[in-house]
Structures are given as structure tokens and as C-alpha cells.
Design an enzyme around this catalytic site. Structure first.
Site, PDB file in Angstrom:
ATOM      1  N   ARG A   1       0.817  -1.220   0.000  1.00  0.00           N
ATOM      2  CA  ARG A   1       0.000   0.000   0.000  1.00  0.00           C
ATOM      3  C   ARG A   1       0.846   1.264   0.000  1.00  0.00           C
ATOM      4  NH1 ARG A   1      -5.520  -0.613   1.082  1.00  0.00           N
ATOM      5  NH2 ARG A   1      -6.077  -2.722   0.553  1.00  0.00           N
TER       6      ARG A   1
ATOM      7  N   ARG B   1      -3.215   6.593   0.889  1.00  0.00           N
ATOM      8  CA  ARG B   1      -3.721   7.755   1.633  1.00  0.00           C
ATOM      9  C   ARG B   1      -2.785   8.340   2.679  1.00  0.00           C
ATOM     10  NH1 ARG B   1      -9.461   5.488   3.216  1.00  0.00           N
ATOM     11  NH2 ARG B   1      -8.169   3.627   3.387  1.00  0.00           N
TER      12      ARG B   1
ATOM     13  N   ARG C   1      -6.666  12.656  -4.907  1.00  0.00           N
ATOM     14  CA  ARG C   1      -7.917  11.960  -4.567  1.00  0.00           C
ATOM     15  C   ARG C   1      -9.051  12.937  -4.243  1.00  0.00           C
ATOM     16  NH1 ARG C   1     -11.553   9.798  -3.638  1.00  0.00           N
ATOM     17  NH2 ARG C   1     -11.824   8.117  -2.147  1.00  0.00           N
TER      18      ARG C   1
ATOM     19  N   ASP D   1      -6.734  -2.127  -7.662  1.00  0.00           N
ATOM     20  CA  ASP D   1      -7.322  -2.808  -6.507  1.00  0.00           C
ATOM     21  C   ASP D   1      -7.586  -4.263  -6.853  1.00  0.00           C
ATOM     22  OD1 ASP D   1      -8.464  -2.014  -3.712  1.00  0.00           O
ATOM     23  OD2 ASP D   1      -9.844  -3.491  -4.534  1.00  0.00           O
TER      24      ASP D   1
ATOM     25  N   TYR E   1     -15.024 -11.311  -0.491  1.00  0.00           N
ATOM     26  CA  TYR E   1     -15.729 -10.053  -0.806  1.00  0.00           C
ATOM     27  C   TYR E   1     -16.981 -10.310  -1.645  1.00  0.00           C
ATOM     28  CZ  TYR E   1     -11.913  -7.279   1.080  1.00  0.00           C
ATOM     29  OH  TYR E   1     -11.002  -6.709   1.921  1.00  0.00           O
TER      30      TYR E   1
HETATM   31  O1  CP3 Z   1       0.156   0.796  -3.137  1.00  0.00           O
HETATM   32  C1  CP3 Z   1      -0.386  -0.305  -3.355  1.00  0.00           C
HETATM   33  O2  CP3 Z   1      -0.264  -1.287  -2.620  1.00  0.00           O
HETATM   34  C2  CP3 Z   1      -1.146  -0.470  -4.667  1.00  0.00           C
HETATM   35  C3  CP3 Z   1      -2.529  -0.291  -4.601  1.00  0.00           C
HETATM   36  C4  CP3 Z   1      -3.467  -1.246  -3.901  1.00  0.00           C
HETATM   37  C5  CP3 Z   1      -4.740  -0.812  -3.438  1.00  0.00           C
HETATM   38  N1  CP3 Z   1      -5.420  -1.913  -2.996  1.00  0.00           N
HETATM   39  C6  CP3 Z   1      -5.215   0.590  -3.472  1.00  0.00           C
HETATM   40  C7  CP3 Z   1      -6.379   0.985  -2.662  1.00  0.00           C
HETATM   41  C8  CP3 Z   1      -3.379  -2.624  -3.658  1.00  0.00           C
HETATM   42  C9  CP3 Z   1      -2.224  -3.581  -3.910  1.00  0.00           C
HETATM   43  C10 CP3 Z   1      -4.623  -3.026  -3.098  1.00  0.00           C
HETATM   44  C11 CP3 Z   1      -4.943  -4.418  -2.779  1.00  0.00           C
HETATM   45  C12 CP3 Z   1      -6.100  -4.716  -1.924  1.00  0.00           C
HETATM   46  N2  CP3 Z   1      -7.341  -4.148  -1.950  1.00  0.00           N
HETATM   47  C13 CP3 Z   1      -6.122  -5.749  -0.963  1.00  0.00           C
HETATM   48  C14 CP3 Z   1      -4.976  -6.698  -0.688  1.00  0.00           C
HETATM   49  C15 CP3 Z   1      -3.964  -6.096   0.196  1.00  0.00           C
HETATM   50  C16 CP3 Z   1      -4.336  -6.068   1.658  1.00  0.00           C
HETATM   51  O3  CP3 Z   1      -4.348  -4.957   2.211  1.00  0.00           O
HETATM   52  O4  CP3 Z   1      -4.563  -7.130   2.252  1.00  0.00           O
HETATM   53  C17 CP3 Z   1      -7.389  -5.755  -0.377  1.00  0.00           C
HETATM   54  C18 CP3 Z   1      -7.861  -6.679   0.731  1.00  0.00           C
HETATM   55  C19 CP3 Z   1      -8.159  -4.739  -1.014  1.00  0.00           C
HETATM   56  C20 CP3 Z   1      -9.574  -4.375  -0.752  1.00  0.00           C
HETATM   57  C21 CP3 Z   1      -9.704  -2.947  -0.397  1.00  0.00           C
HETATM   58  N3  CP3 Z   1      -9.676  -1.917  -1.306  1.00  0.00           N
HETATM   59  C22 CP3 Z   1      -9.867  -2.370   0.881  1.00  0.00           C
HETATM   60  C23 CP3 Z   1      -9.968  -3.170   2.166  1.00  0.00           C
HETATM   61  C24 CP3 Z   1      -9.932  -0.972   0.708  1.00  0.00           C
HETATM   62  C25 CP3 Z   1     -10.179   0.107   1.732  1.00  0.00           C
HETATM   63  C26 CP3 Z   1      -9.341   0.225   2.876  1.00  0.00           C
HETATM   64  C27 CP3 Z   1      -7.905   0.612   2.611  1.00  0.00           C
HETATM   65  O5  CP3 Z   1      -7.031  -0.136   3.074  1.00  0.00           O
HETATM   66  O6  CP3 Z   1      -7.626   1.666   2.015  1.00  0.00           O
HETATM   67  C28 CP3 Z   1      -9.788  -0.714  -0.663  1.00  0.00           C
HETATM   68  C29 CP3 Z   1      -9.750   0.601  -1.317  1.00  0.00           C
HETATM   69  C30 CP3 Z   1      -8.396   1.047  -1.726  1.00  0.00           C
HETATM   70  N4  CP3 Z   1      -7.532   0.283  -2.466  1.00  0.00           N
HETATM   71  C31 CP3 Z   1      -7.791   2.292  -1.435  1.00  0.00           C
HETATM   72  C32 CP3 Z   1      -6.522   2.261  -2.031  1.00  0.00           C
HETATM   73  C33 CP3 Z   1      -5.487   3.358  -2.047  1.00  0.00           C
HETATM   74  C34 CP3 Z   1      -8.417   3.460  -0.691  1.00  0.00           C
HETATM   75  C35 CP3 Z   1      -9.386   4.144  -1.609  1.00  0.00           C
HETATM   76  C36 CP3 Z   1      -9.444   5.618  -1.405  1.00  0.00           C
HETATM   77  O7  CP3 Z   1      -8.501   6.340  -1.770  1.00  0.00           O
HETATM   78  O8  CP3 Z   1     -10.487   6.047  -0.900  1.00  0.00           O
END
Ligand code: CP3
Length: 360
Positions: free
Chosen positions: A34, A38, A47, A83, A158
Site C-alpha cells: 500500500r 492515503r 484523490r 485494486d 468479498y
Molecule cells: O500501493 C499499493 O499497494 C497499490 C494499490 C493497492 C490498493 N489496494 C489501493 C487501494 C493494492 C495492492 C490493493 C490491494 C487490496 N485491496 C487488498 C490486498 C492487500 C491487503 O491490504 O490485504 C485488499 C484486501 C483490497 C480491498 C480494499 N480496497 C480495501 C480493504 C480498501 C479500503 C481500505 C484501505 O485499506 O484503504 C480498498 C480501497 C483502496 N484500495 C484504497 C486504495 C489506495 C483506498 C481508496 C481511497 O482512496 O479512498
């Protein structure tokens, strides 16, 4: 698995790719799960103007966000900004990010499983491949780019549950109530993710990571029957893809012996399992990635260095360690702590000469 040949006269391989292949490296490479997101003010700024889904679907913006952390920190790899749910949206699954994924019609019937179409990446999510090409052309320091997908069982959680949850009760009870239908859905997801990951590698992704974020929900028997079987199907579909494969099982300490049987190059380890234990369980044929507790970034600077020293020590002197957090970085993390972490991992690993030793 990847051949361990290096081409005579070619540039030295980036440390991240060498470590994935358990080759000696000048320093322990580091990237952060990640890392694009954010906790970075420049991400929040973008964003505030563009919705998350729009960001993932607009190649120049997705590429920009992918590269943001590499401009700030001396990271050894980039990970595509996208994502795990993005390919499912491409398969017609309607969902919102609030900010976690919320599926409009959770998948709970055979009719819904049958109706899930095959994923054709070039047709359904062409913007992902275009983003990859843009990052490859512009990434700072030529850092290698990691493509990724969710593991079938994590996507299943999910899809069946419909929203993020601590226990994913609806998904876990579905496994027991409808094991045959569960296997069918997992197989479909496994095939879709194999096609998706292959398309990312063909577009230029130099390593592929599979996120099993919810491995910790299952006991060893259910993990084997559902999660492991399905991800093995994905990995089998990636034979000859030619780039290192990374499998990360969050909270997966009790299934590491099963992870050892998966034909991937690198196992991602969460902070609950010391890397020395992981190395012993996985054997000499896998590299490890991890595993500083994301909470450790809140330590005082001198304490953070001590926590890093422990991770490096646990990883040991043999090649095949990619430094990372044990799970994604928290959004209230101070970016300056990340800068200190990245610089210290490089400095300390050079000083200790780790990663140059003979193979374990
Ligand atoms: O920098 C990176 O790692 C690349 C981008 C990335 C995102 N999601 C961006 C994102 C990656 C690799 C993911 C994978 C992801 N998404 C996983 C596997 C990794 C893990 O954490 O176990 C999972 C379970 C998700 C599902 C998901 N998507 C969640 C739980 C959330 C919200 C909570 C959070 O951690 O931010 C998202 C949304 C999401 N994916 C955001 C980002 C930057 C936030 C969205 C926003 O900006 O509002």
C-alpha cells in the site's frame, strides 16, 4: 519458477528482482504494501479531485499515483496502483468503494456463479495494461514494477459476503453449506486471475503478487481444500510466465507448511511469524518478503532502527529477502518515518553484508 540465468553483458539486475530469485544483492531491497495511497499528501491531493475508481481506470493518473512513492523514497520496486476488485468490476460485478469494496449483489447462488463471465483482460480492463506500459516508460530509477491480483479465496470473501468484515461469516458459512458451489466459484476466480496476471506480465509487469489477505480466516483443512487448491490453479496457469511470483498469506502462520508446497518464488510473511521460522518451514527454495509490523512505523527513530535490525537478523545472511511491512501501511503513518525506514534498511543491510551470503 524462474530460470536463474543472467545474460552476459546485461545491466546488473535490480536488487528486488535478484532477491526474488534468491541471488546475491548489494543491499536488501525494500518496498511497502500500500505504498501508493492515503498516507501520502500528494495522493490525498489528487484523490480530493478524482474518485478512486476513476483513478484506477485512467492510465496516466494510475501511473502517476504508482510513481508518487518512488519520487519521495528510494524504494526498490513499484506496485501498480489498482485494486484486487478491479478485474471483478471488469467481469461485470457492480461495486462501490466505501472505502473498502461493497458488492451490490453478493454472489450466493449457483445461477450467479454460472453467470460470472470469463475475464478477457484486453477487452475488460485494458486500462490496467496501459497503466503498466506508462509506468514502465517513466518510473524513477528504472525500478521494477509489480503487478498483482487477489487470491481466489480472498476475492470469494468479498463477493459472497458483499462487504469488508472482520469474520466474513457469510463467506465462511457458504463454504460449509455449499462446498461444491464454492469450489466452482473459486475455480472461476482462479482462471480469471491467471489470465489477468499473465496479461499484466505481457504488458510489462516484472513480478506478480497474489494477495491472500483473508488466509487467517480458515483452519488448515479448509485452507487446503478451498484457498490453497484454488491458488494452485492460478499458479499452474502462470507456468512459463517468466517473472517471479509472490504469494502473500496474511495471518498465514498456521498454513506456512502448505504455502511451502505452492510453486512460487517468494512467500510474503506477516509480522506474526518471525522470518527465521518462515525460512525453516518454507525451505531453501523460496525467498521471503516482509515483515515489519506496520505499527512499528510509529516508534521513535532509534527504536525503529532496532526493529529493522531484528527483521534483518531474522531473515539471516542467505540471499532471498525482500524487506516489506507485514501488511499494508496505515493511513495515519508519517511519511518521514517511511523515509527513515527505507534509508535505514539499505544502510544496515549494506553494513551487515546481508543478502550476499551463500545460499542457505
Ligand atoms: O500501493 C499499493 O499497494 C497499490 C494499490 C493497492 C490498493 N489496494 C489501493 C487501494 C493494492 C495492492 C490493493 C490491494 C487490496 N485491496 C487488498 C490486498 C492487500 C491487503 O491490504 O490485504 C485488499 C484486501 C483490497 C480491498 C480494499 N480496497 C480495501 C480493504 C480498501 C479500503 C481500505 C484501505 O485499506 O484503504 C480498498 C480501497 C483502496 N484500495 C484504497 C486504495 C489506495 C483506498 C481508496 C481511497 O482512496 O479512498
Amino acid at each position: 519458477m524462474v530460470a536463474q540465468l543472467s545474460t552476459p553483458g546485461s545491466h546488473p539486475e535490480p536488487a528486488f528482482l535478484a532477491a526474488c530469485r534468491r541471488q546475491p544483492v548489494p543491499h536488501t531491497p525494500i518496498w511497502i504494501m500500500r505504498q501508493a495511497g492515503r498516507y501520502l499528501p500528494e495522493y490525498r491531493e489528487l484523490r480530493s479531485k478524482v474518485d478512486f475508481v476513476q483513478l484506477t481506470r485512467t492510465p496516466d493518473l494510475a501511473a502517476e499515483v504508482t510513481m508518487q512513492p518512488l519520487r519521495r523514497f528510494e524504494l526498490d520496486a513499484a506496485i501498480l496502483f489498482s485494486d484486487i476488485m478491479t478485474p471483478l468490476q471488469g467481469m461485470g460485478v457492480s461495486l462501490d468503494f466505501e472505502p473498502g469494496p461493497v458488492v451490490k449483489d453478493p454472489v450466493r447462488s449457483d445461477a450467479q456463479i454460472d453467470a460470472l463471465p470469463e475475464l478477457v483482460p484486453q477487452r475488460d480492463v485494458p486500462f490496467v495494461m496501459e497503466s503498466i506500459r506508462l509506468v514502465r516508460a517513466n518510473v524513477p530509477r528504472g525500478a521494477p514494477l509489480i503487478g498483482f491480483a487477489g487470491a481466489p479465496f480472498t476475492l470469494f470473501c468479498y463477493l459472497v459476503c458483499g462487504r469488508p468484515s472482520k469474520e466474513f461469516g457469510a463467506a465462511r458459512s457458504f463454504l460449509y453449506a455449499h462446498p461444491g458451489s464454492s469450489e466452482r466459484l473459486l475455480d472461476k476466480l482462479a482462471d480469471a486471475m491467471a489470465a489477468y496476471l499473465r496479461a499484466q506480465a505481457e504488458a510489462g509487469a516484472q513480478a506478480l503478487m497474489i494477495f491472500e489477505s483473508w488466509a487467517g480466516l480458515l483452519g488448515p483443512r479448509e485452507f487446503q481444500r478451498f484457498a490453497l487448491r484454488a491458488v494452485k490453479r492460478t499458479v499452474a496457469g502462470l507456468k512459463d510466465v517468466g517473472v517471479p511470483l509472490i504469494y502473500y498469506a496474511n495471518n498465514g502462520g498456521s498454513v506456512l507448511d502448505q504455502v511451502a508446497t505452492l510453486d512460487v518464488d517468494v512467500a510474503g510473511i506477516d509480522w506474526r511469524t518471525p522470518l527465521s521460522v518462515a525460512r525453516r518451514t518454507l525451505g531453501p527454495d523460496k525467498a521471503v518478503q516482509g515483515n515489519l509490523d506496520p505499527a512499528a512505523l510509529f516508534s521513535a527513530p532509534e527504536d525503529l532502527r532496532r526493529h529493522v535490525d531484528i527483521v534483518l537478523e531474522e531473515a539471516g545472511p542467505a540471499p532471498g529477502h525482500v524487506f516489506n511491512l507485514g501488511h499494508g501501511i496505515w493511513q495515519d503513518t508519517d511519511p518521514d518515518a517511511v523515509a527513515r525506514l527505507v534509508d535505514y534498511v539499505h544502510e544496515a543491510s549494506i553494513r551487515a553484508g546481508v543478502g550476499k551470503g551463500a545460499r542457505a
